[in-house]
Scaffold this active site. Structure first.
Site, PDB file in Angstrom:
ATOM      1  N   THR A 119     -80.246   5.997 -14.525  1.00 56.70           N
ATOM      2  CA  THR A 119     -81.042   5.600 -13.288  1.00 56.70           C
ATOM      3  C   THR A 119     -82.561   5.770 -13.671  1.00 56.70           C
ATOM      4  OG1 THR A 119     -79.347   7.017 -12.011  1.00 56.70           O
ATOM      5  CG2 THR A 119     -81.581   7.036 -11.216  1.00 56.70           C
ATOM      6  N   LYS A 194     -79.572   2.625  -6.058  1.00 57.33           N
ATOM      7  CA  LYS A 194     -79.309   4.169  -6.401  1.00 57.33           C
ATOM      8  C   LYS A 194     -80.472   5.003  -5.652  1.00 57.33           C
ATOM      9  CE  LYS A 194     -77.864   7.932  -8.743  1.00 57.33           C
ATOM     10  NZ  LYS A 194     -77.606   7.739  -9.951  1.00 57.33           N
ATOM     11  N   LYS A 262     -86.234  13.899 -11.274  1.00 60.01           N
ATOM     12  CA  LYS A 262     -86.454  12.865 -12.090  1.00 60.01           C
ATOM     13  C   LYS A 262     -86.071  11.422 -11.023  1.00 60.01           C
ATOM     14  CE  LYS A 262     -83.801  10.453 -14.356  1.00 60.01           C
ATOM     15  NZ  LYS A 262     -82.881   9.065 -14.485  1.00 60.01           N
TER      16      LYS A 262
END
Length: 309
Positions: A119, A194, A262
């Site tokens: 990711t 995502k 994050k």
């Protein structure tokens, strides 16, 4: 393969696809079982991990009988592979295993495909796609959803960006550890999808936290309440898989708060670039900062509820 199943890997039924020589870079809680599913599906796997001991442990568990091996650098792991898979921590980690003299692109054979499950930012996906193209190679950004359990059970959802013809080459192989693999657009589209996923999760978990905390304050048996409302319009994956552990105050598993922060940082940075307004997401990001400060950096994301106790 070891006769004792790994607690981090649950074999499944695999579709019959041509066996490929693949590499897998990054053997964390996601990458370790993903690489295992590739091996169990009949592919020849060469693994690399920054900590060589983890690669050695993987090789000891899954054996060398199928041609599996480990390598000391990404470049050596990628040599000869048809597809190089990767799942590392962030943009900088990704660049460190892809670029440079020891990076995967330096070792890949012409026409090979790099599939990145990290990711990361859409920006780094486009950067690395361009770097691969300059060397006669291909790049697919392919972040995943489904968490550690999805990786262990081979049931991840994979969101991809890149060239359609290249995607078609790798889709059957990705199926070893996925239940859904979808091309969503050009390079970077997988990472953007995502981000959409993480925006949805952030809002859902905060709403679920408030609902459970409210019900507990009201004196309700929240396990029963969740059973009832989970059969109606309030149902969600988060409710089904995290509701009762939230009621019990258990957070020592799952997707860590540090990782979610994050990811939300990537989301908020992208929103600054494209002008999207994300007031709830920005607020929940700060709530996660509160959980970090309270010592919950490695707790599951459902630990948002601890702020309301």
């Amino acid at each position: 393969m070891s006769s004792t199943p790994s607690p981090s890997f649950h074999p499944k039924s695999y579709a019959a696809v041509p066996a490929r020589h693949v590499a897998f870079l990054g053997l964390g809680v996601m990458g370790y079982p993903m690489a295992a599913h590739l091996a169990a599906a009949g592919h020849r796997v060469t693994v690399y991990n920054r900590s060589a001991a983890k690669a050695a442990a993987w090789l000891q568990e899954f054996g060398t009988a199928g041609g599996h091996a480990s390598a000391p650098t990404p470049r050596e792991a990628a040599a000869g592979a048809d597809i190089v898979f990767c799942c590392v921590g962030n943009d900088d980690d990704l660049r460190s295993v892809v670029l440079g003299d020891a990076g995967a692109l330096a070792g890949m054979k012409p026409g090979a495909v790099f599939v990145d499950h990290t990711t990361a930012s859409a920006e780094v996906a486009r950067e690395l796609a361009a770097a691969a193209s300059a060397k006669g190679l291909h790049f697919i950004d392919a972040p995943v959803s489904g968490g550690q359990a999805g990786a262990q059970n081979g049931l991840l959802t994979v969101m991809c960006g890149g060239d359609a013809a290249v995607f078609a080459q790798v889709e059957p192989t990705i199926g070893a550890f996925a239940r859904a693999v979808t091309l969503l657009g050009d390079s970077g589209a997988g990472q953007l999808a995502k981000m959409v996923n993480q925006i949805c999760i952030a809002g859902l978990v905060q709403g679920l936290s408030e609902a459970i905390a409210f019900g507990q304050r009201a004196g309700l048996d929240m396990e029963k309440v969740l059973d009832v409302i989970g059969k109606g319009a309030a149902q969600s994956w988060q409710m089904d898989n995290r509701g009762k552990t939230m009621v019990a105050g258990r957070f020592d598993f799952g997707f860590a708060v540090d990782w979610m922060r994050k990811d939300l940082g990537l989301v908020l940075d992208e929103a600054k670039r494209n002008g999207a307004r994300l007031p709830v997401t920005a607020l929940v990001d700060q709530f996660y900062a509160d959980v970090q400060q309270a010592g919950g950096a490695r707790w599951d994301t459902s630990s948002l509820i601890t702020r309301l106790k």
